[in-house]
Design a protein around this motif. Sequence first.
Motif, PDB file in Angstrom:
ATOM      1  N   SER A 285       0.846  -1.198   0.000  1.00  0.00           N
ATOM      2  CA  SER A 285       0.000   0.000   0.000  1.00  0.00           C
ATOM      3  C   SER A 285       0.876   1.240   0.000  1.00  0.00           C
ATOM      4  CB  SER A 285      -0.904   0.002   1.230  1.00  0.00           C
ATOM      5  OG  SER A 285      -1.482   1.284   1.423  1.00  0.00           O
TER       6      SER A 285
ATOM      7  N   SER B 187     -14.018   3.497  -3.025  1.00  0.00           N
ATOM      8  CA  SER B 187     -12.756   3.046  -3.617  1.00  0.00           C
ATOM      9  C   SER B 187     -12.842   1.616  -4.131  1.00  0.00           C
ATOM     10  CB  SER B 187     -11.627   3.144  -2.581  1.00  0.00           C
ATOM     11  OG  SER B 187     -11.741   2.122  -1.606  1.00  0.00           O
TER      12      SER B 187
ATOM     13  N   MET C 273     -14.606  -6.620   7.255  1.00  0.00           N
ATOM     14  CA  MET C 273     -14.669  -5.338   6.559  1.00  0.00           C
ATOM     15  C   MET C 273     -15.936  -5.203   5.728  1.00  0.00           C
ATOM     16  SD  MET C 273     -11.952  -3.541   3.943  1.00  0.00           S
ATOM     17  CE  MET C 273     -10.778  -3.204   5.253  1.00  0.00           C
TER      18      MET C 273
ATOM     19  N   ILE D  31     -14.264   4.037   1.784  1.00  0.00           N
ATOM     20  CA  ILE D  31     -13.747   2.711   1.449  1.00  0.00           C
ATOM     21  C   ILE D  31     -14.656   2.051   0.420  1.00  0.00           C
ATOM     22  CG2 ILE D  31     -13.387   0.390   2.384  1.00  0.00           C
ATOM     23  CD1 ILE D  31     -12.456   1.759   5.000  1.00  0.00           C
TER      24      ILE D  31
ATOM     25  N   LEU E  22     -15.099  -6.157  -1.339  1.00  0.00           N
ATOM     26  CA  LEU E  22     -14.177  -5.937  -0.231  1.00  0.00           C
ATOM     27  C   LEU E  22     -13.710  -7.267   0.340  1.00  0.00           C
ATOM     28  CD1 LEU E  22     -16.091  -3.135   1.690  1.00  0.00           C
ATOM     29  CD2 LEU E  22     -13.898  -2.876   0.505  1.00  0.00           C
TER      30      LEU E  22
ATOM     31  N   TYR F 174      -7.365  -3.822  -0.715  1.00  0.00           N
ATOM     32  CA  TYR F 174      -7.682  -2.672   0.123  1.00  0.00           C
ATOM     33  C   TYR F 174      -6.621  -1.612  -0.143  1.00  0.00           C
ATOM     34  CZ  TYR F 174      -8.167   0.175   4.351  1.00  0.00           C
ATOM     35  OH  TYR F 174      -8.317   1.227   5.228  1.00  0.00           O
ATOM     36  N   PHE F 175      -6.984  -0.595  -0.913  1.00  0.00           N
ATOM     37  CA  PHE F 175      -6.060   0.478  -1.281  1.00  0.00           C
ATOM     38  C   PHE F 175      -4.714  -0.074  -1.752  1.00  0.00           C
ATOM     39  CE2 PHE F 175      -9.069   2.692   1.533  1.00  0.00           C
ATOM     40  CZ  PHE F 175      -9.468   3.703   0.666  1.00  0.00           C
TER      41      PHE F 175
ATOM     42  N   VAL G 275     -18.862  -2.204   6.277  1.00  0.00           N
ATOM     43  CA  VAL G 275     -19.227  -1.261   5.217  1.00  0.00           C
ATOM     44  C   VAL G 275     -20.669  -1.471   4.778  1.00  0.00           C
ATOM     45  CG1 VAL G 275     -18.725  -0.561   2.846  1.00  0.00           C
ATOM     46  CG2 VAL G 275     -16.851  -0.960   4.460  1.00  0.00           C
TER      47      VAL G 275
ATOM     48  N   PHE H  28     -14.886   6.512   7.815  1.00  0.00           N
ATOM     49  CA  PHE H  28     -14.280   6.244   6.503  1.00  0.00           C
ATOM     50  C   PHE H  28     -14.999   5.159   5.711  1.00  0.00           C
ATOM     51  CE2 PHE H  28      -9.735   7.768   7.749  1.00  0.00           C
ATOM     52  CZ  PHE H  28     -10.208   9.065   7.796  1.00  0.00           C
TER      53      PHE H  28
ATOM     54  N   GLN I  97      -8.994   1.808  11.307  1.00  0.00           N
ATOM     55  CA  GLN I  97      -9.808   2.599  10.390  1.00  0.00           C
ATOM     56  C   GLN I  97     -10.902   3.348  11.159  1.00  0.00           C
ATOM     57  OE1 GLN I  97      -8.646  -0.567   9.761  1.00  0.00           O
ATOM     58  NE2 GLN I  97      -7.158   0.522   8.530  1.00  0.00           N
TER      59      GLN I  97
END
Length: 244
Positions: free
Chosen positions: A103, A141, A190, A138, A150, A215-216, A194, A134, A130
């Motif tokens: 990352s 993204s 995750m 997320i 995710l 993830y990113f 979300v 956010f 996190q």
Amino acid sequence: MKIVVIGGTGLIGSQVVTRLGEAGHQAVAAAPSTGVDTVTGEGLEDVVRGADVLVDVANSPSFADDDVLEFFRRSTGNLVRAARNAGHYVALSVVGADRLPDSGYLRAKVAQEELIVAAGLRHSIVRATQFLEFAAGIADSATVDGVVRLPGAGVQPIAAADVAAVVARTAVGEPVGGIAEIGGPEVLAMDEWVRAVLVARSDSRAVVADPEAQYFGTVLEKDSLLPGPDAQLGKIGLTEWLAR
């Protein structure tokens, strides 16, 4: 005490300034909007002069790999020089940053931490999980063709208010001389986290658990983003946060 909060007008910084002010400290918010630019150094020496503590919760305006690394290298380099006479340097970082070198953002946070340590300042690095705030970002993204994909890795999201409380307490306490971790009160997958936020916001996007989803820019193991057993835990869980 005079405590300068770099990034003091943002999500975390503004709450840190408020908490410190309510506790009777001279809390100074420093940000580009107040005439302080940590990348160019403009206004930095003046605002830090006479400070007992410098709190760094600033963030890069761009998360592109090269941009974010350049931001933290230049910003932190200027800050550690300006803070040489302050008694305590407090920085906010990310749990698991050193475990996820793929990352670009987390590589930049590790570079920030290394600059602080190398400067020899009395310091405290607060690594947070996190933020609950956010979740929507997320999701954005990770959205492809209207579907949010995710990983099902564990997360322990923490409310910004709890982060600010810990950072403020750390600022007025004795320097840790290393890293302290903080996280939310509960472990969630995750995708579960979300999905709950999107449903609460009447966002119709489907959230799919995909073990190959990144993830990113990085692939997560089950516990990549989870803090260790000694982490301080916040008080606000997902259900309470959504109710607020």
